[in-house]
Design a protein around this motif. Sequence first.
Motif, PDB file in Angstrom:
ATOM      1  N   VAL A 170       0.945  -1.044   0.083  1.00  0.00           N
ATOM      2  CA  VAL A 170      -0.079  -0.057  -0.010  1.00  0.00           C
ATOM      3  C   VAL A 170       1.130   1.236   0.069  1.00  0.00           C
ATOM      4  O   VAL A 170       2.011   1.284   0.717  1.00  0.00           O
ATOM      5  N   ALA A 171       0.434   2.351  -0.658  1.00  0.00           N
ATOM      6  CA  ALA A 171       0.919   3.523  -0.746  1.00  0.00           C
ATOM      7  C   ALA A 171       0.100   4.738  -0.730  1.00  0.00           C
ATOM      8  O   ALA A 171      -1.164   4.157  -0.806  1.00  0.00           O
ATOM      9  N   HIS A 172       0.645   5.863  -0.289  1.00  0.00           N
ATOM     10  CA  HIS A 172      -0.375   7.074  -0.321  1.00  0.00           C
ATOM     11  C   HIS A 172       0.139   8.205  -1.042  1.00  0.00           C
ATOM     12  O   HIS A 172       1.229   8.145  -1.249  1.00  0.00           O
ATOM     13  N   HIS A 173      -0.791   9.188  -1.525  1.00  0.00           N
ATOM     14  CA  HIS A 173      -0.360  10.246  -2.239  1.00  0.00           C
ATOM     15  C   HIS A 173      -1.494  11.304  -1.828  1.00  0.00           C
ATOM     16  O   HIS A 173      -2.713  10.823  -1.496  1.00  0.00           O
ATOM     17  N   ARG A 174      -1.202  12.744  -2.070  1.00  0.00           N
ATOM     18  CA  ARG A 174      -2.214  13.507  -1.722  1.00  0.00           C
ATOM     19  C   ARG A 174      -2.778  13.771  -3.147  1.00  0.00           C
ATOM     20  O   ARG A 174      -2.106  14.315  -4.144  1.00  0.00           O
ATOM     21  N   GLU A 175      -3.980  13.974  -3.270  1.00  0.00           N
ATOM     22  CA  GLU A 175      -4.670  14.300  -4.658  1.00  0.00           C
ATOM     23  C   GLU A 175      -5.355  15.780  -4.563  1.00  0.00           C
ATOM     24  O   GLU A 175      -6.161  16.059  -3.528  1.00  0.00           O
ATOM     25  N   TRP A 176      -5.117  16.606  -5.826  1.00  0.00           N
ATOM     26  CA  TRP A 176      -5.874  17.996  -5.863  1.00  0.00           C
ATOM     27  C   TRP A 176      -7.084  17.823  -5.902  1.00  0.00           C
ATOM     28  O   TRP A 176      -7.735  16.887  -6.692  1.00  0.00           O
ATOM     29  N   VAL A 177      -8.027  18.329  -5.200  1.00  0.00           N
ATOM     30  CA  VAL A 177      -9.462  18.259  -5.356  1.00  0.00           C
ATOM     31  C   VAL A 177      -9.835  19.432  -6.101  1.00  0.00           C
ATOM     32  O   VAL A 177     -11.109  19.329  -6.813  1.00  0.00           O
ATOM     33  N   GLY A 178      -9.415  20.630  -5.762  1.00  0.00           N
ATOM     34  CA  GLY A 178     -10.203  21.890  -6.498  1.00  0.00           C
ATOM     35  C   GLY A 178      -9.365  23.107  -5.674  1.00  0.00           C
ATOM     36  O   GLY A 178      -9.033  22.981  -4.771  1.00  0.00           O
ATOM     37  N   GLU A 179      -9.559  24.040  -6.245  1.00  0.00           N
ATOM     38  CA  GLU A 179      -9.049  25.508  -6.076  1.00  0.00           C
ATOM     39  C   GLU A 179      -9.659  26.005  -4.616  1.00  0.00           C
ATOM     40  O   GLU A 179     -10.989  25.852  -4.407  1.00  0.00           O
ATOM     41  N   GLY A 180      -8.758  26.169  -3.674  1.00  0.00           N
ATOM     42  CA  GLY A 180      -9.225  26.171  -2.408  1.00  0.00           C
ATOM     43  C   GLY A 180      -9.333  25.178  -1.409  1.00  0.00           C
ATOM     44  O   GLY A 180      -9.860  25.486  -0.176  1.00  0.00           O
ATOM     45  N   GLN A 181      -9.508  23.953  -1.912  1.00  0.00           N
ATOM     46  CA  GLN A 181      -9.956  22.879  -1.160  1.00  0.00           C
ATOM     47  C   GLN A 181      -8.766  22.051  -0.613  1.00  0.00           C
ATOM     48  O   GLN A 181      -7.786  22.129  -1.270  1.00  0.00           O
ATOM     49  N   PRO A 182      -8.811  21.807   0.788  1.00  0.00           N
ATOM     50  CA  PRO A 182      -7.488  20.843   0.939  1.00  0.00           C
ATOM     51  C   PRO A 182      -7.415  19.588   0.306  1.00  0.00           C
ATOM     52  O   PRO A 182      -8.224  18.886  -0.318  1.00  0.00           O
ATOM     53  N   GLN A 183      -6.226  19.365   0.021  1.00  0.00           N
ATOM     54  CA  GLN A 183      -5.929  17.899  -0.667  1.00  0.00           C
ATOM     55  C   GLN A 183      -6.228  16.685  -0.272  1.00  0.00           C
ATOM     56  O   GLN A 183      -6.214  16.642   1.246  1.00  0.00           O
ATOM     57  N   ARG A 184      -6.739  15.842  -0.705  1.00  0.00           N
ATOM     58  CA  ARG A 184      -7.473  14.629  -0.488  1.00  0.00           C
ATOM     59  C   ARG A 184      -6.172  13.325  -0.090  1.00  0.00           C
ATOM     60  O   ARG A 184      -5.466  13.291  -1.121  1.00  0.00           O
ATOM     61  N   LEU A 185      -6.115  12.845   0.987  1.00  0.00           N
ATOM     62  CA  LEU A 185      -5.406  11.717   1.064  1.00  0.00           C
ATOM     63  C   LEU A 185      -5.780  10.501   0.548  1.00  0.00           C
ATOM     64  O   LEU A 185      -6.835  10.008   1.007  1.00  0.00           O
ATOM     65  N   VAL A 186      -5.110   9.887  -0.426  1.00  0.00           N
ATOM     66  CA  VAL A 186      -5.632   8.667  -1.139  1.00  0.00           C
ATOM     67  C   VAL A 186      -4.692   7.575  -0.809  1.00  0.00           C
ATOM     68  O   VAL A 186      -3.392   7.862  -1.137  1.00  0.00           O
ATOM     69  N   PHE A 187      -5.106   6.172  -0.411  1.00  0.00           N
ATOM     70  CA  PHE A 187      -4.215   5.235  -0.172  1.00  0.00           C
ATOM     71  C   PHE A 187      -4.613   4.168  -1.738  1.00  0.00           C
ATOM     72  O   PHE A 187      -5.622   4.030  -1.834  1.00  0.00           O
ATOM     73  N   THR A 188      -3.444   3.934  -2.096  1.00  0.00           N
ATOM     74  CA  THR A 188      -3.450   2.655  -3.057  1.00  0.00           C
ATOM     75  C   THR A 188      -2.925   1.273  -2.732  1.00  0.00           C
ATOM     76  O   THR A 188      -1.677   1.407  -2.352  1.00  0.00           O
ATOM     77  N   ALA A 189      -3.639   0.360  -2.774  1.00  0.00           N
ATOM     78  CA  ALA A 189      -3.189  -1.152  -2.618  1.00  0.00           C
ATOM     79  C   ALA A 189      -3.116  -1.753  -3.918  1.00  0.00           C
ATOM     80  O   ALA A 189      -3.699  -1.469  -4.786  1.00  0.00           O
ATOM     81  N   SER A 190      -1.801  -2.531  -4.288  1.00  0.00           N
ATOM     82  CA  SER A 190      -1.664  -3.062  -5.293  1.00  0.00           C
ATOM     83  C   SER A 190      -0.846  -4.180  -4.919  1.00  0.00           C
ATOM     84  O   SER A 190       0.056  -4.639  -4.045  1.00  0.00           O
ATOM     85  N   ALA A 191      -1.434  -5.445  -6.101  1.00  0.00           N
ATOM     86  CA  ALA A 191      -0.521  -6.672  -6.029  1.00  0.00           C
ATOM     87  C   ALA A 191      -0.653  -7.303  -7.317  1.00  0.00           C
ATOM     88  O   ALA A 191      -1.504  -7.009  -8.079  1.00  0.00           O
ATOM     89  N   ALA A 192       0.090  -8.176  -7.794  1.00  0.00           N
ATOM     90  CA  ALA A 192       0.440  -8.708  -9.147  1.00  0.00           C
ATOM     91  C   ALA A 192       0.626 -10.358  -9.150  1.00  0.00           C
ATOM     92  O   ALA A 192       1.483 -10.705  -8.443  1.00  0.00           O
ATOM     93  N   VAL A 193      -0.126 -10.780 -10.090  1.00  0.00           N
ATOM     94  CA  VAL A 193       0.148 -12.049 -10.364  1.00  0.00           C
ATOM     95  C   VAL A 193       0.788 -12.353 -11.894  1.00  0.00           C
ATOM     96  O   VAL A 193      -0.141 -11.797 -12.638  1.00  0.00           O
ATOM     97  N   THR A 194       1.805 -13.004 -12.214  1.00  0.00           N
ATOM     98  CA  THR A 194       2.313 -13.039 -13.427  1.00  0.00           C
ATOM     99  C   THR A 194       2.342 -14.721 -13.867  1.00  0.00           C
ATOM    100  O   THR A 194       2.816 -15.361 -12.918  1.00  0.00           O
ATOM    101  N   ALA A 195       1.578 -15.038 -14.872  1.00  0.00           N
ATOM    102  CA  ALA A 195       1.392 -16.439 -15.357  1.00  0.00           C
ATOM    103  C   ALA A 195       1.758 -16.748 -16.748  1.00  0.00           C
ATOM    104  O   ALA A 195       1.590 -15.808 -17.779  1.00  0.00           O
ATOM    105  N   THR A 196       2.696 -17.701 -17.195  1.00  0.00           N
ATOM    106  CA  THR A 196       2.939 -18.061 -18.492  1.00  0.00           C
ATOM    107  C   THR A 196       2.032 -19.158 -18.886  1.00  0.00           C
ATOM    108  O   THR A 196       2.043 -20.314 -18.387  1.00  0.00           O
ATOM    109  N   PHE A 197       1.192 -19.007 -19.827  1.00  0.00           N
ATOM    110  CA  PHE A 197       0.137 -19.774 -20.476  1.00  0.00           C
ATOM    111  C   PHE A 197       0.595 -20.597 -21.526  1.00  0.00           C
ATOM    112  O   PHE A 197       1.343 -19.950 -22.386  1.00  0.00           O
ATOM    113  N   VAL A 198       0.275 -21.897 -21.695  1.00  0.00           N
ATOM    114  CA  VAL A 198       0.633 -22.734 -22.750  1.00  0.00           C
ATOM    115  C   VAL A 198      -0.891 -23.357 -23.478  1.00  0.00           C
ATOM    116  O   VAL A 198      -0.533 -23.605 -24.608  1.00  0.00           O
TER     117      VAL A 198
END
Length: 223
Positions: free
Chosen positions: A69-97
């Motif tokens: 999980v990582a986080h970043h601040r996202e711009w919402v609009g002029e004069g508005q406080p930035q939104r703190l957003v959390f992003t979770a991620s995971a990957a699976v790699t497979a080789t198909f025949v």
Amino acid sequence: MVEIMVRGEAVERAAAERASVTVQSRWQADAPDEAMSLVAKAHARVAAEARAFAESGAVESWHADRVWVAHHREWVGEGQPQRLVFTASAAVTATFVDVDALGAWIGDLGAEQVHEVSGIEWSLADATERQLAGRARTRAIEDAVARATDYAAAASLASPVITSIREPATGDGGPRPLMAKGRGIEVMAVSDAGGAIELSAGELEVRAAVEVGFTAEADRSGD
């Protein structure tokens, strides 16, 4: 005595036999627990299905990453406080025949927004690649001999004799896709609607190049 140096080339082609694909499970939320929980569940499903495909023989190999999980601040609009957003991620790699199994899997996963399917990398089985490479090298030598023979004949020389054989310092031997370009974008566009994806692997090519040195005597047959 005349020296002749030529480059011989050859290409062998075969239909792709394996397809490697990465499925990324990703989600954004206002709280880290929410993002982690949803991705962990989705990722576990993808990993379990990849394992099942491997047990059935449809998948040659696979591996799964850990959920992060990582986080970043996202711009919402002029004069508005930035939104703190959390992003979770995971990957699976497979080789198909089994290309049909892969198409069905991508179509199923594409119906869920949490999953992102990256581009497919097509490849040949190791034994097939070695076989094609051997044939390509043989034909590259034959090509070099034919070229040298043509030059010798044009210069009124006797049949050339090989004195050296060398692979170029840089080359592009190995499989090269002929029809796989843009395949990942194609898959994403179709998978949004759900249902099995009809994949066409196309052909891969294995190239060989060789530099061959010859010598040839003046043709005295007419003397």
